[in-house]
Design an enzyme around this catalytic site. Sequence first.
Site, PDB file in Angstrom:
ATOM      1  N   GLU A   1       0.888  -1.180   0.000  1.00  0.00           N
ATOM      2  CA  GLU A   1       0.000   0.000   0.000  1.00  0.00           C
ATOM      3  C   GLU A   1       0.917   1.219   0.000  1.00  0.00           C
ATOM      4  OE1 GLU A   1      -3.208   0.041  -0.188  1.00  0.00           O
ATOM      5  OE2 GLU A   1      -3.784  -1.991   0.345  1.00  0.00           O
TER       6      GLU A   1
ATOM      7  N   CYS B   1      -2.942   8.873   3.090  1.00  0.00           N
ATOM      8  CA  CYS B   1      -2.593   8.490   1.715  1.00  0.00           C
ATOM      9  C   CYS B   1      -3.682   8.863   0.715  1.00  0.00           C
ATOM     10  CB  CYS B   1      -2.292   7.008   1.645  1.00  0.00           C
ATOM     11  SG  CYS B   1      -3.506   6.035   2.523  1.00  0.00           S
TER      12      CYS B   1
HETATM   13  P1  NDP Z   1       8.162   5.157   4.652  1.00  0.00           P
HETATM   14  O1  NDP Z   1       8.119   4.449   3.365  1.00  0.00           O
HETATM   15  O2  NDP Z   1       9.245   6.121   4.903  1.00  0.00           O
HETATM   16  O3  NDP Z   1       8.241   4.107   5.870  1.00  0.00           O
HETATM   17  C1  NDP Z   1       7.290   3.087   6.006  1.00  0.00           C
HETATM   18  C2  NDP Z   1       7.878   1.973   6.844  1.00  0.00           C
HETATM   19  O4  NDP Z   1       8.928   1.346   6.122  1.00  0.00           O
HETATM   20  C3  NDP Z   1       8.509   2.459   8.150  1.00  0.00           C
HETATM   21  O5  NDP Z   1       8.284   1.518   9.169  1.00  0.00           O
HETATM   22  C4  NDP Z   1       9.971   2.530   7.775  1.00  0.00           C
HETATM   23  O6  NDP Z   1      10.830   2.513   8.876  1.00  0.00           O
HETATM   24  C5  NDP Z   1      10.089   1.285   6.943  1.00  0.00           C
HETATM   25  N1  NDP Z   1      11.286   1.206   6.103  1.00  0.00           N
HETATM   26  C6  NDP Z   1      12.028   2.218   5.594  1.00  0.00           C
HETATM   27  N2  NDP Z   1      13.076   1.713   4.880  1.00  0.00           N
HETATM   28  C7  NDP Z   1      12.971   0.372   4.934  1.00  0.00           C
HETATM   29  C8  NDP Z   1      13.752  -0.703   4.411  1.00  0.00           C
HETATM   30  N3  NDP Z   1      14.846  -0.487   3.687  1.00  0.00           N
HETATM   31  N4  NDP Z   1      13.368  -1.969   4.654  1.00  0.00           N
HETATM   32  C9  NDP Z   1      12.241  -2.220   5.386  1.00  0.00           C
HETATM   33  N5  NDP Z   1      11.480  -1.237   5.938  1.00  0.00           N
HETATM   34  C10 NDP Z   1      11.831   0.038   5.705  1.00  0.00           C
HETATM   35  O7  NDP Z   1       6.725   5.845   4.838  1.00  0.00           O
HETATM   36  P2  NDP Z   1       6.223   6.855   5.943  1.00  0.00           P
HETATM   37  O8  NDP Z   1       6.289   6.226   7.296  1.00  0.00           O
HETATM   38  O9  NDP Z   1       6.883   8.167   5.753  1.00  0.00           O
HETATM   39  O10 NDP Z   1       4.674   6.962   5.579  1.00  0.00           O
HETATM   40  C11 NDP Z   1       4.200   7.811   4.612  1.00  0.00           C
HETATM   41  C12 NDP Z   1       3.974   7.101   3.314  1.00  0.00           C
HETATM   42  O11 NDP Z   1       3.082   6.006   3.510  1.00  0.00           O
HETATM   43  C13 NDP Z   1       3.296   7.975   2.277  1.00  0.00           C
HETATM   44  O12 NDP Z   1       3.921   7.798   1.042  1.00  0.00           O
HETATM   45  C14 NDP Z   1       1.874   7.451   2.233  1.00  0.00           C
HETATM   46  O13 NDP Z   1       1.202   7.655   1.033  1.00  0.00           O
HETATM   47  C15 NDP Z   1       2.088   6.013   2.494  1.00  0.00           C
HETATM   48  N6  NDP Z   1       0.852   5.431   2.973  1.00  0.00           N
HETATM   49  C16 NDP Z   1       0.096   4.686   2.078  1.00  0.00           C
HETATM   50  C17 NDP Z   1      -1.118   4.188   2.465  1.00  0.00           C
HETATM   51  C18 NDP Z   1      -1.937   3.371   1.527  1.00  0.00           C
HETATM   52  O14 NDP Z   1      -2.923   2.803   1.973  1.00  0.00           O
HETATM   53  N7  NDP Z   1      -1.595   3.257   0.264  1.00  0.00           N
HETATM   54  C19 NDP Z   1      -1.665   4.451   3.805  1.00  0.00           C
HETATM   55  C20 NDP Z   1      -0.794   5.233   4.647  1.00  0.00           C
HETATM   56  C21 NDP Z   1       0.413   5.706   4.223  1.00  0.00           C
HETATM   57  P3  NDP Z   1      11.261   3.924   9.570  1.00  0.00           P
HETATM   58  O15 NDP Z   1      10.047   4.477  10.193  1.00  0.00           O
HETATM   59  O16 NDP Z   1      12.261   3.562  10.560  1.00  0.00           O
HETATM   60  O17 NDP Z   1      11.815   4.755   8.469  1.00  0.00           O
END
Ligand code: NDP
Length: 478
Positions: free
Chosen positions: A247, A281
């Site tokens: 997502e 999102c």
């Molecule tokens: P990120 O992609 O920055 O992070 C999401 C998760 O992935 C976090 O737990 C993050 O850890 C983790 N992560 C980062 N790098 C890695 C890696 N290399 N390997 C595994 N896990 C990793 O997103 P945000 O938290 O900033 O959230 C915002 C984004 O989420 C927006 O783009 C939004 O659109 C999307 N989103 C989409 C939704 C949907 O339903 N389509 C719903 C809600 C949000 P850490 O926090 O430590 O960086």
Amino acid sequence: MLDQGTGLLVDGAWVKGPDRLPVADKYTGDVIAEPHVPGPDQVDAAIASAARSVGRLPCARRALVLRRAARLLDEWRDPILAQYVAETGFTPADAATELDRTLLVFELCAQEALRLTGETVPVQAAPGHEDSLCLTLRTPVGVVAAVTPFNAPLSTVAHKLAPALAAGNAVVLKPAEQTPLGAITLVWALVEAGLPDGLVQLLPGSGGTVGEQVVRHPAVRYITFTGSTAVGRHIRAVSGLARTHLELGANSPTLLWRDADLDHALPLIVRAGYRKAGQVCTSVQRLLVHEAIIEEVTGRLADLVASVPYGDPRAPGNQVGPLIGAAAAARAEQLVADAVGHGSRLLTGGSRSGSVIAPALLSGLSERARLASEEAFAPLVAIAAVGGLDEAVCLADATRYGLQAGVFCQDLDVALAFARRVATGGVVVNDTSSCHPDPMPYGGVKDSGQGVEGPAYAVRDMSDSRTVLIRHRPPRSA
Ligand code: NDP
């Protein structure tokens, strides 16, 4: 405050790790908790424990535990809401909505656990199988890794934990670094509700280290990820044969057709554009307005947005709090400046104070502006005029994303034509792109992801189909 152990749950024990993760109040900046972060050996131990635990819980117990956990979360409502407001910077009203959604998701997944079943297959069509019986069983996929974003620390986590458990899997959960406390609370409730050791492992920490180790691990069979498109793409690339449900990001359009009921639509647009400071999102980012009503819409919406109270999320009446951090707010400021540089008019808002951005409304969005193509994830809504349905579909589709779209329209023919033509995972008629009742199938196309969430769909997807063919020969005397 809630009792949350160390925040690090490995093999059924709340343990200490080599590091701590300071979690700040997003408005005051005060550190409010410091859960433990696992070292690489603890991550491996957690995944091994999960692998040993798959399939340990009979369906009826899965439902019981999910229901008990929901009851506990409801009992702990007040401290959960207070903690949520602190770790996210969202308002108490946003917190309450998300907790209620979480309780519903737990209940719906409990129901799914009780009716998870396969099918019978009419193999008698094949010669020699006239008396065979064929059926399918639903079996757990195995170890499910759940990686969650900062902006919905309760409901997004629930949409991953609850279906994974309902399908009989064991879960390794890596919550967002900025907002891990909601996930810790949900896991605490599941443990208190009687979830056997090993079925959930909770690993707070950074995505680049803890998350990376989890998604690369060969014992992980399924990855359910919500977050940015960049990280989703990376996970897909490094996760081998694990099934991925992604997502991802969005830049959602909502169309106001010429016959739209504006008294109904405009308050919904204000709510969907600015709640959680736009960090949703499906948030309304681009508002496509039929040129016949553009003047009226622009004037009325500017007045409504200018009167949205914002600032301290705990101040009574405030509807918009800070962004997740100063860098996100600075980026939002740049997006506004870029749009204005490309000819947009800033009708209201857009100023910044620390992490708080005044709810901003722009008109005359140019296709060349970053706001037209990038995801803002900020309290910014940009209006673009459209002359007809072709142009509306064309503009709605003019991004690499395709999560959800909204259309306000009384003419059902137009609404359905829009729904059929626009390339997106879902279309909401007479509400915004951000309308998302939890039971419905929900997921994006294009760079917004793959797979669908929603309890019934996720439980099924998080289980495998096993075929059982029974060769039966009737007794000779028959
Ligand atoms: P990120 O992609 O920055 O992070 C999401 C998760 O992935 C976090 O737990 C993050 O850890 C983790 N992560 C980062 N790098 C890695 C890696 N290399 N390997 C595994 N896990 C990793 O997103 P945000 O938290 O900033 O959230 C915002 C984004 O989420 C927006 O783009 C939004 O659109 C999307 N989103 C989409 C939704 C949907 O339903 N389509 C719903 C809600 C949000 P850490 O926090 O430590 O960086």
